[in-house]
Design a protein around this motif. Structure first.
Motif, short mmCIF file in Angstrom:
data_model
loop_
_atom_site.label_atom_id
_atom_site.label_comp_id
_atom_site.label_asym_id
_atom_site.label_seq_id
_atom_site.Cartn_x
_atom_site.Cartn_y
_atom_site.Cartn_z
N VAL A 115 0.82 -1.21 0.00
CA VAL A 115 0.00 0.00 0.00
C VAL A 115 0.85 1.27 0.00
O VAL A 115 0.44 2.30 -0.51
N ASN A 116 2.07 1.22 0.53
CA ASN A 116 2.96 2.37 0.58
C ASN A 116 3.90 2.45 -0.62
O ASN A 116 4.73 3.35 -0.69
N GLY A 117 3.81 1.50 -1.54
CA GLY A 117 4.66 1.52 -2.72
C GLY A 117 5.96 0.75 -2.57
O GLY A 117 6.79 0.76 -3.47
N ASN A 118 6.17 0.07 -1.45
CA ASN A 118 7.38 -0.73 -1.26
C ASN A 118 7.28 -2.01 -2.07
O ASN A 118 6.22 -2.64 -2.13
N VAL A 119 8.39 -2.43 -2.67
CA VAL A 119 8.43 -3.64 -3.47
C VAL A 119 8.39 -4.85 -2.56
O VAL A 119 9.15 -4.93 -1.59
N LEU A 120 7.50 -5.81 -2.86
CA LEU A 120 7.41 -7.05 -2.09
C LEU A 120 8.06 -8.18 -2.87
O LEU A 120 7.95 -8.25 -4.09
N SER A 142 9.04 -12.63 -2.53
CA SER A 142 8.73 -13.86 -1.81
C SER A 142 9.64 -13.97 -0.59
O SER A 142 10.83 -13.69 -0.67
N GLY A 143 9.05 -14.36 0.55
CA GLY A 143 9.80 -14.49 1.78
C GLY A 143 9.71 -13.28 2.69
O GLY A 143 10.12 -13.35 3.85
N ASP A 144 9.18 -12.16 2.20
CA ASP A 144 9.02 -10.97 3.03
C ASP A 144 7.93 -11.18 4.07
O ASP A 144 7.11 -12.09 3.97
N SER A 145 7.92 -10.30 5.06
CA SER A 145 6.85 -10.25 6.04
C SER A 145 6.05 -8.98 5.82
O SER A 145 6.61 -7.93 5.53
N VAL A 146 4.73 -9.08 5.98
CA VAL A 146 3.85 -7.93 5.81
C VAL A 146 2.90 -7.84 6.99
O VAL A 146 2.71 -8.80 7.73
N THR A 147 2.31 -6.65 7.17
CA THR A 147 1.36 -6.40 8.25
C THR A 147 0.03 -5.97 7.63
O THR A 147 0.00 -5.19 6.68
N VAL A 148 -1.06 -6.47 8.19
CA VAL A 148 -2.40 -6.10 7.73
C VAL A 148 -2.72 -4.71 8.27
O VAL A 148 -2.52 -4.42 9.44
N ILE A 149 -3.25 -3.80 7.41
CA ILE A 149 -3.47 -2.42 7.82
C ILE A 149 -4.89 -2.15 8.29
O ILE A 149 -5.17 -1.06 8.81
N LYS A 150 -5.81 -3.10 8.11
CA LYS A 150 -7.18 -2.93 8.62
C LYS A 150 -7.78 -4.30 8.86
O LYS A 150 -7.30 -5.31 8.32
N ASP A 151 -8.82 -4.36 9.70
CA ASP A 151 -9.49 -5.63 9.97
C ASP A 151 -10.11 -6.16 8.68
O ASP A 151 -10.76 -5.42 7.94
N LEU A 152 -9.91 -7.46 8.42
CA LEU A 152 -10.43 -8.08 7.21
C LEU A 152 -11.26 -9.30 7.56
O LEU A 152 -10.85 -10.12 8.37
N LYS A 153 -12.43 -9.41 6.96
CA LYS A 153 -13.24 -10.62 7.08
C LYS A 153 -12.63 -11.66 6.16
O LYS A 153 -12.28 -11.37 5.02
N VAL A 154 -12.51 -12.89 6.64
CA VAL A 154 -11.90 -13.96 5.87
C VAL A 154 -12.97 -15.00 5.56
O VAL A 154 -13.61 -15.53 6.47
N LYS A 155 -13.17 -15.28 4.28
CA LYS A 155 -14.14 -16.29 3.88
C LYS A 155 -13.70 -17.65 4.42
O LYS A 155 -12.55 -18.03 4.29
N GLY A 156 -14.65 -18.36 5.02
CA GLY A 156 -14.36 -19.70 5.51
C GLY A 156 -13.75 -19.72 6.90
O GLY A 156 -13.47 -20.79 7.43
N ALA A 157 -13.52 -18.58 7.51
CA ALA A 157 -12.96 -18.52 8.86
C ALA A 157 -13.97 -17.83 9.78
O ALA A 157 -14.68 -16.92 9.37
#
Length: 113
Positions: free
Chosen positions: A48-53, A55-70
């Motif tokens: 969301v901030n434009g940083n390149v992601l 494979s193997g990186d760690s990310v943080t969720v920026i808002k509460d998200l509903k997850v289908k099936g959970a």
């Protein structure tokens, strides 16, 4: 030396341009004339901030998200470690949280940790 590339399949140098394509008369392979660097640049996944992601990186969720099936939502601040990029898709990543496994998340809800 010609700027027309050799065939990526048979590696012969008899290729020729035809409209939007390069054509190899030796093996019949056709491919787009788009430069490989341009295709690679389009495949860069950014948070969301434009940083390149990657494979193997760690990310943080920026808002509460509903997850289908959970039964529980993915809370803001949840860390997703060891993400995997999806080939050909710059809008989604795969990963796991501590409580929910096998997530596919949109990068617009993630920031690099």
């Amino acid at each position: 030396m010609s700027d027309i590339p050799a065939c990526p399949i048979c590696h012969m140098e008899h290729t020729y341009p035809d409209g939007e394509l390069y054509i190899c008369p030796d093996c019949g392979h056709e491919w787009l004339r788009v430069a490989a660097a341009q295709v690679e640049a389009e495949q860069i996944v950014r948070d969301v901030n434009g940083n390149v992601l990657k494979s193997g990186d760690s990310v943080t969720v920026i808002k509460d998200l509903k997850v289908k099936g959970a039964s529980i939502p993915l809370k803001q601040g949840t860390m997703i470690r060891n993400i995997r990029l999806i080939d050909g898709d710059v809008e989604h990543i795969e990963g796991h949280s501590d409580k929910i496994k096998d997530l596919v998340l949109k990068v617009c809800f993630l920031k690099k940790a």
